[in-house]
Design a protein around this motif. Structure first.
Motif, PDB file in Angstrom:
ATOM      1  N   SER A 197      -0.561  -0.193  -3.615  1.00 15.40           N
ATOM      2  CA  SER A 197      -1.641   0.670  -3.118  1.00 15.40           C
ATOM      3  C   SER A 197      -2.903   0.474  -3.944  1.00 15.40           C
ATOM      4  CB  SER A 197      -1.217   2.146  -3.169  1.00 15.40           C
ATOM      5  OG  SER A 197      -1.010   2.523  -4.514  1.00 15.40           O
ATOM      6  N   GLY A 198      -3.967   1.095  -3.519  1.00 23.40           N
ATOM      7  CA  GLY A 198      -5.210   1.144  -4.275  1.00 23.40           C
ATOM      8  C   GLY A 198      -5.760  -0.220  -4.662  1.00 23.40           C
ATOM      9  N   LEU A 199      -6.235  -0.298  -5.899  1.00 16.33           N
ATOM     10  CA  LEU A 199      -6.879  -1.520  -6.374  1.00 16.33           C
ATOM     11  C   LEU A 199      -5.922  -2.708  -6.346  1.00 16.33           C
ATOM     12  CD1 LEU A 199      -9.476  -2.702  -7.701  1.00 16.33           C
ATOM     13  CD2 LEU A 199      -8.477  -2.126  -9.910  1.00 16.33           C
ATOM     14  N   GLY A 200      -4.657  -2.477  -6.702  1.00 12.15           N
ATOM     15  CA  GLY A 200      -3.674  -3.562  -6.712  1.00 12.15           C
ATOM     16  C   GLY A 200      -3.474  -4.161  -5.334  1.00 12.15           C
TER      17      GLY A 200
ATOM     18  N   ALA B 205     -12.062   5.758  -3.967  1.00 15.99           N
ATOM     19  CA  ALA B 205     -11.523   6.491  -2.822  1.00 15.99           C
ATOM     20  C   ALA B 205     -10.176   5.881  -2.446  1.00 15.99           C
ATOM     21  CB  ALA B 205     -12.511   6.415  -1.660  1.00 15.99           C
ATOM     22  N   THR B 206      -9.108   6.313  -3.103  1.00 13.88           N
ATOM     23  CA  THR B 206      -7.764   5.793  -2.810  1.00 13.88           C
ATOM     24  C   THR B 206      -6.770   6.949  -2.690  1.00 13.88           C
ATOM     25  OG1 THR B 206      -6.991   5.655  -5.106  1.00 13.88           O
ATOM     26  CG2 THR B 206      -8.263   3.781  -4.273  1.00 13.88           C
ATOM     27  N   ASP B 207      -5.535   6.609  -2.351  1.00 14.52           N
ATOM     28  CA  ASP B 207      -4.457   7.598  -2.245  1.00 14.52           C
ATOM     29  C   ASP B 207      -4.172   8.292  -3.572  1.00 14.52           C
ATOM     30  OD1 ASP B 207      -4.220   6.716   0.267  1.00 14.52           O
ATOM     31  OD2 ASP B 207      -2.362   5.597  -0.040  1.00 14.52           O
ATOM     32  N   PHE B 208      -4.571   7.611  -4.636  1.00 13.04           N
ATOM     33  CA  PHE B 208      -4.422   8.120  -5.995  1.00 13.04           C
ATOM     34  C   PHE B 208      -4.687   9.618  -6.080  1.00 13.04           C
ATOM     35  CE2 PHE B 208      -6.459   9.083 -10.069  1.00 13.04           C
ATOM     36  CZ  PHE B 208      -5.663   8.451 -10.995  1.00 13.04           C
ATOM     37  N   TRP B 209      -5.746  10.084  -5.428  1.00 17.94           N
ATOM     38  CA  TRP B 209      -6.157  11.474  -5.561  1.00 17.94           C
ATOM     39  C   TRP B 209      -5.213  12.442  -4.862  1.00 17.94           C
ATOM     40  CZ3 TRP B 209      -9.524  12.011  -9.262  1.00 17.94           C
ATOM     41  CH2 TRP B 209     -10.323  10.912  -9.584  1.00 17.94           C
ATOM     42  N   GLN B 210      -4.566  11.969  -3.780  1.00 16.15           N
ATOM     43  CA  GLN B 210      -3.680  12.865  -3.025  1.00 16.15           C
ATOM     44  C   GLN B 210      -2.536  13.391  -3.880  1.00 16.15           C
ATOM     45  OE1 GLN B 210      -2.399  10.917   0.574  1.00 16.15           O
ATOM     46  NE2 GLN B 210      -4.491  10.328   1.069  1.00 16.15           N
TER      47      GLN B 210
ATOM     48  N   SER C 108     -18.195   9.480  -1.184  1.00 18.45           N
ATOM     49  CA  SER C 108     -19.218   8.618  -1.785  1.00 18.45           C
ATOM     50  C   SER C 108     -18.635   7.686  -2.844  1.00 18.45           C
ATOM     51  CB  SER C 108     -20.308   9.480  -2.428  1.00 18.45           C
ATOM     52  OG  SER C 108     -19.779  10.102  -3.582  1.00 18.45           O
ATOM     53  N   PHE C 109     -17.328   7.745  -3.028  1.00 16.76           N
ATOM     54  CA  PHE C 109     -16.685   6.890  -4.032  1.00 16.76           C
ATOM     55  C   PHE C 109     -16.621   5.459  -3.519  1.00 16.76           C
ATOM     56  CE2 PHE C 109     -13.921   9.954  -6.729  1.00 16.76           C
ATOM     57  CZ  PHE C 109     -14.932  10.885  -6.751  1.00 16.76           C
ATOM     58  N   MET C 110     -16.566   4.527  -4.442  1.00 15.29           N
ATOM     59  CA  MET C 110     -16.355   3.152  -3.993  1.00 15.29           C
ATOM     60  C   MET C 110     -14.916   3.039  -3.487  1.00 15.29           C
ATOM     61  SD  MET C 110     -16.358   1.283  -7.725  1.00 15.29           S
ATOM     62  CE  MET C 110     -15.620   2.143  -9.139  1.00 15.29           C
ATOM     63  N   THR C 111     -14.698   2.146  -2.535  1.00 18.92           N
ATOM     64  CA  THR C 111     -13.342   1.909  -2.047  1.00 18.92           C
ATOM     65  C   THR C 111     -12.650   0.933  -2.993  1.00 18.92           C
ATOM     66  OG1 THR C 111     -14.067   0.024  -0.742  1.00 18.92           O
ATOM     67  CG2 THR C 111     -14.118   2.172   0.337  1.00 18.92           C
ATOM     68  N   ALA C 112     -11.326   0.889  -2.888  1.00 20.76           N
ATOM     69  CA  ALA C 112     -10.571  -0.073  -3.692  1.00 20.76           C
ATOM     70  C   ALA C 112     -11.006  -1.488  -3.335  1.00 20.76           C
ATOM     71  CB  ALA C 112      -9.087   0.114  -3.449  1.00 20.76           C
ATOM     72  N   THR C 113     -11.362  -1.700  -2.089  1.00 19.15           N
ATOM     73  CA  THR C 113     -11.811  -3.031  -1.655  1.00 19.15           C
ATOM     74  C   THR C 113     -13.096  -3.431  -2.369  1.00 19.15           C
ATOM     75  OG1 THR C 113     -10.833  -2.579   0.500  1.00 19.15           O
ATOM     76  CG2 THR C 113     -12.386  -4.422   0.376  1.00 19.15           C
ATOM     77  N   GLU C 114     -14.013  -2.480  -2.474  1.00 19.21           N
ATOM     78  CA  GLU C 114     -15.258  -2.775  -3.194  1.00 19.21           C
ATOM     79  C   GLU C 114     -14.979  -3.064  -4.670  1.00 19.21           C
ATOM     80  OE1 GLU C 114     -17.316   0.954  -1.757  1.00 19.21           O
ATOM     81  OE2 GLU C 114     -19.027  -0.415  -1.789  1.00 19.21           O
ATOM     82  N   ALA C 115     -14.166  -2.220  -5.296  1.00 21.53           N
ATOM     83  CA  ALA C 115     -13.871  -2.411  -6.713  1.00 21.53           C
ATOM     84  C   ALA C 115     -13.170  -3.747  -6.936  1.00 21.53           C
ATOM     85  CB  ALA C 115     -13.008  -1.260  -7.240  1.00 21.53           C
ATOM     86  N   ALA C 116     -12.254  -4.084  -6.038  1.00 16.83           N
ATOM     87  CA  ALA C 116     -11.536  -5.358  -6.166  1.00 16.83           C
ATOM     88  C   ALA C 116     -12.506  -6.531  -6.066  1.00 16.83           C
ATOM     89  CB  ALA C 116     -10.458  -5.462  -5.090  1.00 16.83           C
TER      90      ALA C 116
END
Lengths: 225, 225, 225, 225
Positions: free
Chosen positions: A9-12, A179-184, A194-202
């Motif tokens: 999930s997320g950045l990985g 903006a990932t599932d992390f927060w849930q 307004s958070f960056m997506t994991a795709t953007e960070a990657a």
């Protein structure tokens, strides 16, 4: 071969998709077979051919060892994204969830880095350790999360000294909130629009990781805004 | 009433002796009943009257709670000295000893601070958290020890923000290497003859902790030399 | 339009060449007209058309103001590379050279950032401040150099707080030692053959600076190795 | 013999009074003869006998040298309190006041430490460098003040490495805001009624500075509250 932990999930997961799209050979790991299969299903058939999955609990030394035993030659890079969040005022946190937080972030990072140093300290392996901006400053209502992230930073800074004459390099990455599932599952109710997506960070991370003959980006902080 | 954790040896024992000699009322804790009894035996009968012992494993939330349940009123100070060392190149460290290191230093500190904030955040309680200079910089062959000490520092810095409007104060103490039993069980063979003794460190710390009406020493590093 | 300070040599010159090659419009500055002309001469005629030079002493507030007065619209980015080195045991350093070091690194950075905040704080301007790994840790025989670099870091961290709600972003860059002319005038005799070149550092930096809609790399350390 | 800089007001004046009251021999310095005379006048005749004054501008290397030339033997301690404040949003700060801030805080500290290392690096001299909590974190509207204080911290950390095998010790002191004249000239309108007084800070500092045979307090942060 690139190994990615926390790839389910997320950045990985985002890094998996982007490296796979560039035709890299990957070994991806996560705790859940099912989630790894889902990430796999998001790839094209051509990409899938080059990606292996291996479920593992990185808090268990034997499972960490088994993961890297799958490789016949040293990986070029290992991107350690595995981790979890847990937030709130300290007096509202439960001992059980605190232990889980420590396991998922600190114990796993120690065991992964211990395994990598043990196997590859004489090889040109780049180890990217993904932490958080919570590793760089204290934050109210994130005290235990900051604690485990500061711990990983202290670990990395110490291991850099142990690896001073080794071809193995440690790269420290500090992303701000994505903006990932992390927060849930983190216990924090937060608007991430307004958070960056994991795709953007990657994408930013992948770009920053490109090295040259005599140099490399050793520390990267990625922020929203 | 002053509560001292890790009081059965090293800095905690030295602080116990010095505060007892000044006629303070103390509650001291450690894992071993026997060692606490030994510290008690080192006091004069007059001092002993004012000192209570209570053995506890601070990695267990219930035992932390039981410890402070003994107090009928909030303590003036809590000096958290409990901790242990474990050193060596990371690839030579065992998963079991790593877990113990995490428990003794990080889990215990989180549980103690969680209990204190929960009970006393509206009281004028001074909490002194004794870490190590290993919390301030990475060190080769101390990677996991630095990790857990950095963690406690991150915890303290975060809790200071949570306690911004509280009368409870957190004081961070970073002692360098002392000549104590600590080293015998740490896996590090080291000549400590030029190190400061726990008695010296306790004397300096006690002196530095004296506050005034509008101010206090919030962070102290004690070095040998 | 990208503005580059310290463009007459080292990293600034290398960035000029690489951005010019990508068809960017540039305003480059340095203390020496001649050196700026030399950098200009290293570009192709097609590139030269898009590059303006403007010599300025950035330690003089009026000259800093004049530089940015040349722009009719806010620049997209300002890359502040200007700076100089001075090394050796403190007791061998001269007051005059110390003052020059302070001027070239600290005074100039304050005046440039002051001018940029003053003019563009309500615009989407990215300001990249190039420091050094000497801003991140103390180093023997680099005491005054560390001092001025730590100063710039403190300045940047403070201004980030002042610019919290501003579209202007500050990016901090910490390069390790590069093989540039910098060393010839620094008083340090050093073999730089294994150092990264300014061209390599510029390539890595340029790559890392690419932002996405909701995020950007805010801090980058570039090391040799 | 204890040498105190910045002794004409604030913490320096308070330390002068407290050390004089304990019968120490002192050499105190400040920019203004008149203010030094005022401090002198606040002492008892018996105390005055043991205190010398010497006005000096510490931004001028020769004056720094002349100051220490007055001593026939190395001092036991030098407490460097000299410094000044200047606050406000960066775009409202003037180049002239910025230069003065740099001179009063950074240039003077470099020149004093350079002189002390040069003269006494082989002697058991304790040098206490008084900075500010502004040296430890960025602060909005204190950007240039943070810059010069971070600079002094970087200087001290570097010199500690240069003095590794020297009997000379550097002690770093970080006081939070005190209720002194400092604020009147700083451009910041602030209610200091709950701040600690210079007398309180001096008392805590003096107490913390007491060393033992094998150890000393090397870093102290003093906060209000």
């Amino acid at each position: 071969m690139i190994v990615i932990t926390g790839a389910s999930s997320g950045l990985g997961a985002a890094l998996t998709q982007q490296y796979a799209a560039e035709d890299h050979t990957l070994l991806i790991t996560g705790r859940s077979e099912q989630k790894l299969a889902d990430v796999m299903a998001s790839l094209t058939p051509l990409e899938q051919v080059k990606v292996q999955t291996h479920a593992a609990d990185l808090c268990v030394a034997e499972e960490v060892s088994d993961l890297f035993s799958r490789l016949s030659t040293p990986p070029s890079s290992v991107i350690h994204c595995a981790g979890s969040g847990y937030f709130g005022p300290i007096e509202q946190q439960t001992p059980q969830a605190i232990n889980q937080l420590i396991n998922n972030n600190l114990t796993s990072s120690i065991l992964v880095l211990r395994e990598l140093v043990s196997r590859y300290r004489d090889h040109k392996v780049t180890v990217i350790v993904v932490m958080s901006t919570a590793a760089q400053a204290g934050k109210a209502n994130e005290s235990t999360y900051c604690a485990v992230k500061w711990a990983v930073k202290g670990l990395v800074e110490s291991l850099r000294l142990e690896l001073k004459d080794s071809p193995m390099k440690l790269i420290a990455v500090y992303p701000g909130g994505m903006a990932t599932d992390f927060w849930q599952t983190s216990g924090k109710d937060i608007n991430t629009s307004s958070f960056m997506t994991a795709t953007e960070a990657a994408a930013m991370l992948k770009q920053a990781l490109i090295a040259t003959e005599h140099g490399y980006v050793s520390d990267i902080t990625i922020n929203r805004g």
